[in-house]
Structures are given as structure tokens and as C-alpha cells.
Design an enzyme around this catalytic site. Structure first.
Site, PDB file in Angstrom:
ATOM      1  CE  LYS A  52      -3.773  -2.440   2.309  1.00 48.00           C
ATOM      2  NZ  LYS A  52      -4.495  -2.699   3.568  1.00 48.00           N
ATOM      3  CD  GLN A  96      -3.080  -4.208   6.718  1.00 45.93           C
ATOM      4  OE1 GLN A  96      -3.050  -3.195   6.040  1.00 45.93           O
ATOM      5  NE2 GLN A  96      -3.652  -5.324   6.288  1.00 45.93           N
ATOM      6  CG  ASP A 119      -9.308   0.217   5.554  1.00 41.08           C
ATOM      7  OD1 ASP A 119      -8.919   0.171   4.365  1.00 41.08           O
ATOM      8  OD2 ASP A 119      -8.732  -0.364   6.496  1.00 41.08           O
TER       9      ASP A 119
END
Ligand code: NAP
Length: 283
Positions: A52, A96, A119
């Protein structure tokens, strides 16, 4: 023979669009920055974060990682979330997942400011999606819809069957497909005669997390098949939840694994970061 839904190519187009917009914002002195919170030493999580960050670099988004040992306290992580919420230089951030055992992700994710929730997984973001308000959208479901749209696959009015009801993929994807005016059925491990329900689908999306379990008997002639699953293959490589070789001759369109939904998920994180930076600049 099915047409391939080429997530790799569509994701490259999205990355190029994001890069252009990031450069425009930077030229107006509006920096775009994505922060990531990484806890513990799970190798898969570390790899995802590295990928990412590499994606960010490619499109000109600054990225910073906040790393903690697995035994970090909830309070310390909650304080960081608050700090990132307040920091005007941070366009968006995410934690994460999964977190190491002993840490509850939900209260931390719930504390993320929705305008920075890249997210798209906080209860507020999901709630806004569910009632049709603007929000940052969860990356994998949004990636699926973008892949279909940009490949010219019609969603409106079609019978869509989603296999899987996780908070990460199945449920938000069902909401998004509903918003696109599909007629949506959601299946799960207690669904009776899954193959029969799946055969009713014009659009079959499989996110069950079970290696190569969907074969020809689940697929109607000419259906569009999207495989969200990712599983490592012995000896290297990846496979999905769908038996590609068996389903491809029946389907009209199909995603490969790798090169289907995976690259789209990564591209949508960049897209969300750009959206967040734009919205904050205009606020
Ligand atoms: P998850 O949390 O394990 O959820 C799996 C869902 O599938 C559950 O709702 C489960 O039902 C259902 N299910 C399991 N076995 C089933 C069966 N035999 N028949 C019908 N439904 C069944 O998984 P997830 O996080 O949604 O992820 C799904 C897959 O997508 C995984 O392979 C994951 O690695 C992959 N993934 C890929 C991406 C990407 O970018 N490509 C992103 C995220 C996830 P119950 O609710 O009844 O248990």
C-alpha cells in the site's frame, strides 16, 4: 468463453487518474497523505502495508506508518487515532487488520473520524452507505463495483447473488449493489442449497474465503462471475474461491485471481485518500 474482467488494467487506469488529481492538489498546496497503523509482526500484514505504501509512492501520495509491538495497549492506540483525527496534515488513515489477539479493533475503528476513514469500515461510514448518504466506501466492495462499471457490465435490474456476509466484503457489497439497482440476495454458511440460489444469479460474487469451492454447478450460462477470494497456492501463486478453469467456459465475464479484485482493492484505497483530501480542502 468468458471475457476477462481485468482488474490489473482497470486499477492502473484509476491509479493514473488519482496521480493526476494528486498533482493538481499539490500544485494548489494541498498535500495528500495516508497514514497506516500496523500492530504486531504478522508477515502478511507487513507485506500488505508495504504494498500500500508503494502504491502511494507511485501516485505521489505521502505515506507514513506507525508501528507498534503486539502487546501495545488499547489506550496507546486510541490516543494515536485521536491524534491522527486532529492532525490537519493527515488526509486519511487506517488500521491494518487483523489486530493481534487481545486487541479489539471495533472501538478503535469506531473512533476514526469518518472524513478520514479511508477503509470505509467504521460503523458510521457503513451506516451512511446503508442509508444512501455520501461516505468513503469500503475498498473491496467499491473495487468490485468500479471494475464492473468500467468494464461495461450492467448492474441495474440484474439478479445479483453475493456469497459471504462479512462486514469487510459481503454486507457492504450487498448495500452497494442495491444502490446500483441490482436485486440482491446474500448467501452464507447456513444457506440451503447454495448452488441452486447461485444458479439464479446474473451476477455472482463469491467472497466465502473457501479455496476453489464454486464450480460449474453454481453458475448459470452467461452469468458474470466475480471472485473475491484469495488463497496462496502450494508452490507459489494465488487461487480464488472459484474454480476458474471450470467456470470460465460458462460465464460471460469472469475475474481472474490474481489480477481481478485484488488490484482494485488497492486502487480504491488511493482513490479514497484523494477523496478525503479533496473534501477536507473544500470544508
Ligand atoms: P470471512 O470474514 O471469513 O467471511 C466469509 C463469509 O463466507 C461468511 O459470511 C461465511 O458465512 C461465508 N461462507 C463460508 N463458507 C461458506 C459456504 N460453504 N457457503 C456459503 N457461504 C460461506 O471472509 P472475508 O473477509 O469476507 O473474505 C472472503 C475472501 O475474500 C477471503 O478469501 C479473503 O482472503 C478474500 N478477500 C480478498 C480481498 C481482495 O482484495 N481480493 C479483500 C478482502 C478479502 P457465515 O457468516 O455464515 O460464517
Amino acid at each position: 468463453m468468458a471475457k476477462i474482467l481485468d482488474g490489473k488494467a482497470v486499477a492502473a487506469t484509476i491509479r493514473a487518474e488519482v496521480a493526476e488529481s494528486v498533482a493538481e492538489l499539490e500544485a494548489r498546496n494541498i498535500p495528500v497523505r495516508l497514514d497506516v497503523v500496523l500492530v504486531g509482526d504478522d508477515p502478511a500484514s507487513a507485506t500488505y502495508v508495504r504494498m500500500k505504501q508503494r502504491d502511494c509512492e507511485e501516485v505521489g501520495i505521502e505515506s507514513r506508518a506507525h508501528r507498534f509491538p503486539a502487546d501495545v495497549s488499547h489506550e496507546k492506540l486510541a490516543a494515536l487515532v485521536e491524534e491522527l483525527n486532529q492532525n490537519g496534515a493527515v488526509s486519511g488513515f487506517f488500521i491494518q487488520l487483523p489486530l493481534p489477539p487481545g486487541l479489539d479493533a471495533l472501538p478503535l475503528i469506531s473512533a476514526i473520524d469518518p472524513s478520514k476513514d479511508v477503509d470505509g469500515l467504521s460503523p458510521l461510514s457503513i451506516g451512511r452507505l446503508s442509508i444512501g448518504l455520501p461516505s468513503l466506501l469500503p475498498c473491496t466492495p467499491h473495487g468490485v463495483v468500479q471494475l464492473l462499471r468500467r468494464s461495461g457490465v450492467e448492474i441495474e435490474g440484474r439478479e445479483a447473488v453475493v456469497v459471504g456476509r462479512s462486514n469487510l466484503v459481503g454486507k457492504p457489497l450487498a448495500q452497494l449493489l442495491l444502490r446500483e439497482n441490482a436485486t440482491v440476495t446474500v448467501c452464507h454458511s447456513r444457506t440451503k442449497d447454495l448452488a441452486e440460489v447461485a444458479r439464479g444469479a446474473d451476477l455472482l460474487v463469491v467472497a466465502a474465503g473457501r479455496r476453489e469451492f464454486v464450480g460449474a454447478e453454481y453458475v448459470k450460462d452467461g452469468a458474470v462471475v466475480v471472485d473475491v477470494g484469495i488463497h496462496g497456492r502450494e508452490g507459489g501463486g494465488l487461487v480464488g474461491d472459484v474454480r476458474f478453469e471450470e467456470v470460465e467456459p460458462i460465464a460471460s465475464y469472469i475475474t481472474p485471481v490474481p489480477g481481478g479484485v485484488g488490484p482494485m482493492t488497492r486502487a480504491m484505497l488511493l482513490y479514497n485518500t484523494l477523496q478525503a483530501a479533496r473534501a477536507q480542502a473544500e470544508a
